[in-house]
Design a protein around this motif. Structure first.
Motif, PDB file in Angstrom:
ATOM      1  N   UNK A  90       0.827  -1.213   0.000  1.00  0.00           N
ATOM      2  CA  UNK A  90       0.000   0.000   0.000  1.00  0.00           C
ATOM      3  C   UNK A  90       0.859   1.260   0.000  1.00  0.00           C
ATOM      4  N   UNK A  91       2.028   1.199   0.647  1.00  0.00           N
ATOM      5  CA  UNK A  91       2.921   2.358   0.616  1.00  0.00           C
ATOM      6  C   UNK A  91       3.448   2.575  -0.791  1.00  0.00           C
ATOM      7  N   UNK A  92       3.697   1.492  -1.513  1.00  0.00           N
ATOM      8  CA  UNK A  92       4.154   1.614  -2.906  1.00  0.00           C
ATOM      9  C   UNK A  92       3.061   2.208  -3.782  1.00  0.00           C
ATOM     10  N   UNK A  93       1.824   1.754  -3.602  1.00  0.00           N
ATOM     11  CA  UNK A  93       0.718   2.318  -4.369  1.00  0.00           C
ATOM     12  C   UNK A  93       0.608   3.821  -4.135  1.00  0.00           C
ATOM     13  N   UNK A  94       0.603   4.213  -2.875  1.00  0.00           N
ATOM     14  CA  UNK A  94       0.394   5.622  -2.546  1.00  0.00           C
ATOM     15  C   UNK A  94       1.573   6.484  -2.971  1.00  0.00           C
ATOM     16  N   UNK A  95       2.779   6.045  -2.674  1.00  0.00           N
ATOM     17  CA  UNK A  95       3.963   6.843  -2.998  1.00  0.00           C
ATOM     18  C   UNK A  95       4.106   7.023  -4.502  1.00  0.00           C
ATOM     19  N   UNK A  96       3.875   5.958  -5.257  1.00  0.00           N
ATOM     20  CA  UNK A  96       3.996   6.045  -6.710  1.00  0.00           C
ATOM     21  C   UNK A  96       2.952   6.988  -7.289  1.00  0.00           C
ATOM     22  N   UNK A  97       1.710   6.866  -6.829  1.00  0.00           N
ATOM     23  CA  UNK A  97       0.645   7.732  -7.339  1.00  0.00           C
ATOM     24  C   UNK A  97       0.937   9.205  -7.056  1.00  0.00           C
ATOM     25  N   UNK A  98       1.397   9.506  -5.866  1.00  0.00           N
ATOM     26  CA  UNK A  98       1.687  10.908  -5.510  1.00  0.00           C
ATOM     27  C   UNK A  98       2.865  11.440  -6.325  1.00  0.00           C
ATOM     28  N   UNK A 102      12.551   3.815  -1.583  1.00  0.00           N
ATOM     29  CA  UNK A 102      13.159   4.735  -0.614  1.00  0.00           C
ATOM     30  C   UNK A 102      14.678   4.704  -0.731  1.00  0.00           C
ATOM     31  N   UNK A 103      15.325   5.789  -0.381  1.00  0.00           N
ATOM     32  CA  UNK A 103      16.780   5.881  -0.533  1.00  0.00           C
ATOM     33  C   UNK A 103      17.494   4.751   0.190  1.00  0.00           C
ATOM     34  N   UNK A 163      16.448   1.749   0.739  1.00  0.00           N
ATOM     35  CA  UNK A 163      16.281   0.496   0.007  1.00  0.00           C
ATOM     36  C   UNK A 163      17.157   0.473  -1.244  1.00  0.00           C
ATOM     37  N   UNK A 164      17.274   1.619  -1.923  1.00  0.00           N
ATOM     38  CA  UNK A 164      18.152   1.678  -3.096  1.00  0.00           C
ATOM     39  C   UNK A 164      19.593   1.397  -2.705  1.00  0.00           C
ATOM     40  N   UNK A 165      19.995   1.893  -1.554  1.00  0.00           N
ATOM     41  CA  UNK A 165      21.367   1.637  -1.099  1.00  0.00           C
ATOM     42  C   UNK A 165      21.576   0.146  -0.831  1.00  0.00           C
ATOM     43  N   UNK A 166      20.569  -0.539  -0.324  1.00  0.00           N
ATOM     44  CA  UNK A 166      20.699  -1.969  -0.066  1.00  0.00           C
ATOM     45  C   UNK A 166      20.861  -2.752  -1.358  1.00  0.00           C
ATOM     46  N   UNK A 167      20.303  -2.212  -2.448  1.00  0.00           N
ATOM     47  CA  UNK A 167      20.454  -2.848  -3.749  1.00  0.00           C
ATOM     48  C   UNK A 167      21.756  -2.435  -4.434  1.00  0.00           C
ATOM     49  N   UNK A 168      22.570  -1.668  -3.743  1.00  0.00           N
ATOM     50  CA  UNK A 168      23.842  -1.265  -4.312  1.00  0.00           C
ATOM     51  C   UNK A 168      23.782   0.016  -5.107  1.00  0.00           C
ATOM     52  N   UNK A 169      22.646   0.675  -5.093  1.00  0.00           N
ATOM     53  CA  UNK A 169      22.510   1.941  -5.800  1.00  0.00           C
ATOM     54  C   UNK A 169      22.791   3.119  -4.886  1.00  0.00           C
ATOM     55  N   UNK A 170      22.637   4.287  -5.426  1.00  0.00           N
ATOM     56  CA  UNK A 170      22.888   5.498  -4.657  1.00  0.00           C
ATOM     57  C   UNK A 170      21.562   6.091  -4.189  1.00  0.00           C
ATOM     58  N   UNK A 171      21.545   6.480  -2.947  1.00  0.00           N
ATOM     59  CA  UNK A 171      20.342   7.107  -2.423  1.00  0.00           C
ATOM     60  C   UNK A 171      20.358   8.606  -2.625  1.00  0.00           C
ATOM     61  N   UNK A 172      20.715   9.045  -3.824  1.00  0.00           N
ATOM     62  CA  UNK A 172      20.851  10.476  -4.094  1.00  0.00           C
ATOM     63  C   UNK A 172      19.511  11.116  -4.435  1.00  0.00           C
ATOM     64  N   UNK A 173      19.328  12.381  -4.064  1.00  0.00           N
ATOM     65  CA  UNK A 173      18.098  13.087  -4.444  1.00  0.00           C
ATOM     66  C   UNK A 173      17.895  13.139  -5.953  1.00  0.00           C
ATOM     67  N   UNK A 174      19.003  13.175  -6.699  1.00  0.00           N
ATOM     68  CA  UNK A 174      18.870  13.245  -8.159  1.00  0.00           C
ATOM     69  C   UNK A 174      18.253  11.977  -8.731  1.00  0.00           C
TER      70      UNK A 174
END
Length: 287
Positions: A118-126, A227-228, A230-241
């Motif tokens: 439900x958080x994914x539904x809401x966050x994506x829609x917004x 979320x930033x 979670x992206x970091x856990x996948x090895x990505x960068x949690x950057x605002x960009x």
């Protein structure tokens, strides 16, 4: 069953407003990437699901369940929840870290799946541009406690506001980690076998094509919407960009989907629910 029953939510709900958005197809994928970070939940899926051999069939079944809870009649939603509870009650899995056998329908696991969805539904829609007030955001989470009850959760143990969802994530993050199963699942989600009608024949040396590249774009957007932390856990960068790029992409995709004819944007269950709601509000003809 009343023919004009509008189900658990109805046309005045925040739930109907959010799920009006076709962009939620990206949200569903985002939730799966997020769910994979919970080792126990991931073990339950890996040991009980045929998602690798029937990925699209499982996706259709999940989408049908969600549509039924959102747009089905009350009886249809309750029947779908009962079937799911009976299915989960038979399932067991083994914790990869401790060797302990556990039930798939443990409240902690059900709650994790519910909140991430439900958080994914809401966050994506917004982030795609759907305007919602703070009260509407909290209202959506409160309404979705009804969906949580369908899978066997005590609604009072489920976050019912944005602040409660944020606190839930804060508390559960120490339990999350990137496991081998999570990495393999994420790779599968990013490059699943396409339905045969969309796949190009390998015999001509073409393993990629427009459908595959289009799916890569959707998967990349879903990952970037995480979320930033979670992206970091996948090895990505949690950057605002990264988040900004995802926002721009998902907004453009929402506009493109909005241009499609209604019959492509709305499933039959959604259309039927709107027709029932329209009958309820129709003014009776005089004498």
């Amino acid at each position: 069953m009343k023919s004009d029953d509008v189900g658990l939510f109805g046309p005045g709900s925040v739930t109907w407003k959010v799920h009006e958005e076709p962009i939620l197809l990206v949200a569903g994928l985002r939730s799966l990437y997020l769910q994979a970070l919970h080792p126990r939940a991931m073990a339950g899926v890996a040991q009980n699901s045929n998602y690798r051999t029937d990925a699209w069939g499982r996706l259709v079944r999940t989408a049908t369940y969600v549509a039924t809870t959102i747009y089905g009649t009350t009886a249809e939603a309750e029947a779908a929840g009962l079937r799911l509870r009976r299915l989960h009650a038979r399932m067991r899995a083994t914790d990869p870290a401790t060797g302990e056998e556990f039930r798939i329908d443990e409240p902690d696991l059900l709650r994790w799946v519910h909140v991430t969805e439900i958080e994914s539904f809401l966050d994506t829609a917004r982030r795609a541009g759907l305007p919602l007030t703070g009260d509407e955001v909290d209202g959506y989470y409160t309404e979705q406690r009804r969906a949580a009850a369908l899978v066997g959760l005590d609604p009072q143990t489920v976050p019912g506001s944005a602040a409660e969802v944020a606190e839930y994530y804060r508390r559960i993050r120490p339990e999350l980690r990137m496991t081998r199963e999570a990495a393999e699942t994420a790779l599968f989600l990013t490059a699943p076998p396409l339905p045969w009608k969309l796949s190009l024949p390998v015999r001509v040396g073409l393993t990629l094509g427009p459908p595959r590249w289009a799916y890569f774009g959707i998967a990349g957007t879903a990952l970037a919407l995480l979320p930033a932390w979670a992206r970091r856990m996948y090895g990505g960068l949690g950057l605002p960009t990264t988040a900004l790029s995802a926002d721009l992409t998902v907004r453009a995709l929402r506009l493109a989907l909005a241009a499609l004819p209604r019959r492509y944007r709305e499933g039959p269950m959604q259309q039927a629910a709107k027709e029932r709601a329209a009958r309820l509000t129709a003014t009776p003809l005089p004498g």
